[in-house]
Design an enzyme around this catalytic site. Structure first.
Site, PDB file in Angstrom:
ATOM      1  N   HIS A 560      41.566  44.823  36.777  1.00  0.00           N
ATOM      2  CA  HIS A 560      42.916  44.179  36.905  1.00  0.00           C
ATOM      3  C   HIS A 560      43.798  44.969  37.792  1.00  0.00           C
ATOM      4  O   HIS A 560      44.838  45.710  37.696  1.00  0.00           O
ATOM      5  CB  HIS A 560      43.672  44.313  35.562  1.00  0.00           C
ATOM      6  CG  HIS A 560      42.927  43.445  34.606  1.00  0.00           C
ATOM      7  ND1 HIS A 560      42.082  43.636  33.704  1.00  0.00           N
ATOM      8  CD2 HIS A 560      43.239  42.136  34.289  1.00  0.00           C
ATOM      9  CE1 HIS A 560      41.701  42.864  32.924  1.00  0.00           C
ATOM     10  NE2 HIS A 560      42.451  41.673  33.069  1.00  0.00           N
ATOM     11  N   HIS A 564      42.616  41.370  42.060  1.00  0.00           N
ATOM     12  CA  HIS A 564      42.607  40.342  41.018  1.00  0.00           C
ATOM     13  C   HIS A 564      44.044  39.521  41.266  1.00  0.00           C
ATOM     14  O   HIS A 564      43.936  38.266  41.258  1.00  0.00           O
ATOM     15  CB  HIS A 564      42.419  41.056  39.498  1.00  0.00           C
ATOM     16  CG  HIS A 564      42.981  40.043  38.525  1.00  0.00           C
ATOM     17  ND1 HIS A 564      42.152  38.885  38.440  1.00  0.00           N
ATOM     18  CD2 HIS A 564      43.787  39.869  37.587  1.00  0.00           C
ATOM     19  CE1 HIS A 564      42.520  38.000  37.229  1.00  0.00           C
ATOM     20  NE2 HIS A 564      43.713  39.170  36.835  1.00  0.00           N
ATOM     21  N   HIS A 600      51.533  39.388  38.033  1.00  0.00           N
ATOM     22  CA  HIS A 600      51.161  39.237  36.617  1.00  0.00           C
ATOM     23  C   HIS A 600      50.579  40.467  36.142  1.00  0.00           C
ATOM     24  O   HIS A 600      50.580  40.453  34.813  1.00  0.00           O
ATOM     25  CB  HIS A 600      50.378  37.902  36.535  1.00  0.00           C
ATOM     26  CG  HIS A 600      48.932  38.079  36.746  1.00  0.00           C
ATOM     27  ND1 HIS A 600      48.408  37.996  37.853  1.00  0.00           N
ATOM     28  CD2 HIS A 600      47.880  38.254  35.811  1.00  0.00           C
ATOM     29  CE1 HIS A 600      47.315  38.372  37.865  1.00  0.00           C
ATOM     30  NE2 HIS A 600      46.923  38.171  36.523  1.00  0.00           N
ATOM     31  N   ASP A 706      44.298  32.671  36.459  1.00  0.00           N
ATOM     32  CA  ASP A 706      44.175  34.199  35.684  1.00  0.00           C
ATOM     33  C   ASP A 706      42.587  34.330  35.454  1.00  0.00           C
ATOM     34  O   ASP A 706      41.947  35.357  35.907  1.00  0.00           O
ATOM     35  CB  ASP A 706      44.862  34.434  34.490  1.00  0.00           C
ATOM     36  CG  ASP A 706      44.974  35.947  34.170  1.00  0.00           C
ATOM     37  OD1 ASP A 706      44.661  36.719  35.090  1.00  0.00           O
ATOM     38  OD2 ASP A 706      44.995  36.212  32.983  1.00  0.00           O
ATOM     39  N   GLN A 758      29.372  36.442  27.831  1.00  0.00           N
ATOM     40  CA  GLN A 758      29.918  35.361  28.844  1.00  0.00           C
ATOM     41  C   GLN A 758      30.026  33.895  28.291  1.00  0.00           C
ATOM     42  O   GLN A 758      30.917  33.282  28.610  1.00  0.00           O
ATOM     43  CB  GLN A 758      29.317  35.606  30.102  1.00  0.00           C
ATOM     44  CG  GLN A 758      29.829  36.799  30.763  1.00  0.00           C
ATOM     45  CD  GLN A 758      31.212  36.803  31.344  1.00  0.00           C
ATOM     46  OE1 GLN A 758      32.061  37.605  30.536  1.00  0.00           O
ATOM     47  NE2 GLN A 758      31.683  35.933  32.292  1.00  0.00           N
TER      48      GLN A 758
END
EC number: 3.1.4.-
Length: 799
Positions: A560, A564, A600, A706, A758
């Protein structure tokens, strides 16, 4: 002129007789008239006059002292406006509060339906009616002092006694005033035995021979006596009646009869039962009035003390002023504690002392202060955490040996806050009239509690003010380090930065293909491509400084980070250019989404919301446990925008500015997956978006971008998944250090389960979202196919 003529003339000229009598009559003549008409004589006129004068003097003295206090208080404040502010109630609230706390209960006032003469006359004519009358006389009266007086008078008439006294009893002890005396201790014996004692003349003579101490009293004043206890509800003695010297029925004969009879005893016992009810009722009403008055006073005290919450010195000075007037004492001292961790009396230290006549901000507590010796008593009270009360009889008390200040009465209490932390001590000195009574003790106890709360609030206000100032300074420092100076902006603009401009517009963009500067340059170019800068009249330098500051505020963590943020922003631009959904959004909506994408995750710490909540972090305390990080990201973005030279929205109208900020906030909060999952039930049903309005579309697009790494080619997706796992692994180490239970999905001991994690991520979160978007726009079908292809790759790793 003979006496008969004079009598006739006086009968005709009544006004002359009255004026002459008022001018010339002496006390002896008045007493003769009173005795002849069965009234009590005036025994000491001079004493009565002195009492009247003393009462007037005390009233004037109190008024003068209040006036002096007011003048001193007014000088301290400096103006009438400030003085008015410091009074207990402001002018606007005084009437309202007084009206609210005014008792609506009307207590009957003490009055007698008939005077003493009429009662005697009624007794002579009809004893039954007289008894009923004296019962009614006290039954409808609820004033204790009035009832006690009536009982004495009524009993005197009932028994035809020369004198009747009513003495109160408290906790088994007889209360004697200056006028009353317990001859021979027989009143006390009556209280102790709880029985009536009756002594006829011959018995009184026998007592005088046995007890020489009462011989003179009996010889001069007492011929016979009747003592009757009055019992309360629980059977305890609350008062005792003493009747002395029963008179003969013949009014012309002053010779006493043989004393009180058994019938007199029975009559008085019956009347005493009614007296008991009247006294108990009056005491209950009196206690109610005291409680009401005390609560009323405390309400005004709270209103006054809690008005002052900014300056501790002003509050403490106000406490001393209010206490002196409230408890009618010479002075009030407040000792402010320097260190509450003292283990013994010697270690307790006071920083300041506040007195009525001292300065508003107090004085340093030192040996030079006149009340320094009194500090020893205050220290003792604090150390033992109990009240210390000293009255006139205790002048030789050990605590007063080294005190030079004249002390007639003293009352000291520790001041504690709501957590029983010691703040100081408050002391009342020298009550003007008498000593501190039980009512004073109860009121002082409540007063000290409110003082403690008010002082604690003032201290907390000071600490909060300092903390606020520290926060302001910290924000200034943070703003300096998080913003970008003009020189750094010009240095970046001077760089020659190249990258593949065609690749940047594709949905299949490689997230790891650009460097940090290339990503920043590409972001600015995308804003030009979308015509945001020209359409909203943005300044080129402001745009550059804003994006440099955003990049600067992303931390160096595994996933993050700045990369990203750019990848999310790039995917949003690609959706605008390659799908039909972008055409349904306005320029302002597109700008809000684009800026939200780049901001964000600004200042992301590499941990999730659950960790922040379990670790009781400062962010969780500030923003709460719902979307903690997302609220922080938005606030950080606003902080950058509000910095000088960084507001890219500065040329917008007020309405556009508010709209774009609101859309930014909604978009950033939409990246909270918990929020997304709760709202997805309303948006998506059977893989279809049921409510495709612009607000819903913006939120769904924000989440889709995102988590967009799942839609990229396998190499990009695999690398991104491992970076996320690495970030979670760092969080698991922090959880272990803090002894917080680790979540299953981020426990590195189960790293070999990444393919399973995943697949679960794709099936539960990603695939339903992109499939729903594909029902609105078939261009999203390519994203769905790549998600399914990546799922097959993860599945193959399991097999």
């Amino acid at each position: 002129m003979n006496p008969d003529d004079i009598t006739k003339w006086l009968d005709v000229n009544e006004a002359f007789v009255e004026n002459y009598f008022l001018k010339k009559a002496k006390l002896t003549l008045v007493n003769k008239w009173l005795l002849k008409n069965s009234y009590k004589p005036v025994t000491d006129l001079q004493k009565s006059r002195q009492q009247i004068l003393q009462t007037k003097f005390k009233t004037l003295q109190t008024i003068n002292e209040c006036s002096e206090d007011s003048q001193k208080f007014q000088k301290r404040r400096g103006s009438r406006r400030e003085l008015r502010h410091c009074f207990s109630l402001p002018s606007s609230a005084n009437f309202l509060l007084s009206d609210y706390i005014q008792s609506k209960v009307k207590i009957p006032t003490g009055f007698s339906s008939q005077n003493e003469f009429m009662k005697r006359k009624l007794k002579d004519s009809n004893e039954t009616d007289f008894f009923l009358e004296i019962v009614k006389d006290i039954a409808y009266d609820l004033q204790l002092s009035s009832i006690l007086k009536k009982i004495s008078v009524n009993a005197e008439i009932l028994l035809s006694a020369t004198k009747v006294e009513l003495l109160k009893v408290k906790k088994g002890r007889l209360i004697l005033d200056d006028k009353a005396s317990d001859v021979g201790g027989y009143l006390a014996k009556c209280v102790a035995s709880e029985k009536c004692l009756r002594f006829r003349p011959i018995e009184m003579l026998q007592l005088s021979r046995v007890d020489a101490s009462i011989a003179e009293e009996i010889r001069e004043n007492i011929e016979n006596m009747l003592c009757m206890p009055i019992k309360g509800r629980d059977g305890e003695v609350i008062a005792v009646l003493q009747a002395v010297n029963k008179m003969k029925l013949e009014r012309s004969n002053d010779v006493l009869n043989e004393g009180f009879t058994q019938r007199d005893e029975k009559l008085l016992e019956t009347y005493a039962a009614f007296c008991s009810m009247a006294i108990c009722n009056a005491e209950s009403v009196g206690n109610y009035e005291k409680d009401y008055e005390r609560n009323k006073i405390l309400l005004e005290v709270v209103h006054e003390l809690f008005e002052e919450e900014r300056i501790l010195g002003n509050l403490l000075f106000k406490i001393t002023i209010k206490a002196r007037s409230l408890f009618d004492c010479q002075d009030c001292c407040v000792f402010l504690l320097d260190d509450e961790q003292s283990q013994n009396v010697q270690e307790i230290k006071f920083s300041k002392i506040f007195t009525v006549n001292g300065p508003n901000d107090g004085e340093k507590f030192s040996h030079k202060h006149p009340f320094y010796e009194l500090g020893a008593i205050a220290k003792r009270s604090l150390f033992i955490e109990e009240d210390i009360k000293i009255v006139t009889e205790d002048v030789n008390d050990e605590l007063l040996r080294n005190i030079k200040t004249p002390v007639n009465s003293l009352f000291c209490k520790p001041i504690l806050n709501s957590e029983s932390r010691k703040l100081g001590a408050i002391m009342l000195l020298n009550k003007h009239f008498g000593t501190f009574q039980e009512y004073d003790e109860m009121l002082f106890g409540a007063y000290s509690i409110f003082c403690g709360l008010a002082i604690n609030n003032c201290i907390l206000y000071d600490e909060i003010s300092k903390a606020s100032a520290q926060r302001t300074v910290a924000l200034e420092v943070l703003s300096y380090h998080t913003t970008v100076p003009v020189e750094e902006m010009k240095e970046f603009q001077a760089k020659q930065i190249e990258y593949d401009r065609d690749e940047i517009h594709r949905l299949t963009f490689d997230d790891f293909s650009l460097s940090s500067d290339q990503m920043l340059k590409a972001t600015i170019d995308l804003f030009h491509k979308m015509e945001f800068i020209s359409h909203f009249s943005m300044n080129e330098e402001t745009v550059c400084r804003f994006f440099l500051a955003v990049r600067k505020n992303y931390r160096s963590i595994a996933y993050h980070n700045w990369r990203h943020a750019f990848n999310v922003c790039q995917l949003m631009f690609a959706i605008f250019n390659n799908t039909r959904l972008g055409g349904n959004l306005t320029m302002l909506e597109k700008l809000g989404l684009a800026v939200a994408c780049i901001c964000h995750d600004v200042d992301h710490r590499g941990t999730n919301n659950a960790f922040l909540s379990k670790s009781d972090s400062a962010l969780a305390q500030l923003y709460g446990t719902s979307a903690t990080l997302e609220h922080h990201h938005f606030n950080q973005a606003i902080t950058i925008l509000n910095s000088k030279g960084h507001n890219i929205f500065s040329q917008m109208s007020s309405s556009d500015y508010q709209t774009v900020i609101s859309m930014m906030k909604d978009a950033i909060l939409a990246t909270d997956l918990g929020r997304h999952m709760s709202q997805r039930k309303l948006w998506i049903k059977d893989n279809h978006i049921t409510k495709p309005d612009n607000n819903t579309i913006r939120s769904i697009l924000m989440t889709a971008c995102d988590i967009g790494a799942i839609t990229k080619n396998w190499n990009v997706q695999y690398q991104a998944a491992n970076l996320v796992m690495e970030e979670f692994y760092e969080q698991s180490k922090k959880e272990k250090a803090l002894q917080i239970q680790s979540m299953h999905s981020i426990n590195m001991k189960k790293r070999d389960e990444l393919p399973n994690l995943q697949i679960g991520w794709i099936d539960q979160i990603c695939l339903p979202l992109y499939q729903a978007l594909s029902t609105l726009d078939t261009n999203f079908q390519n994203l769905v196919e790549r998600v399914l292809a990546n799922r097959d790759k993860w599945k193959s790793l399991i097999d």
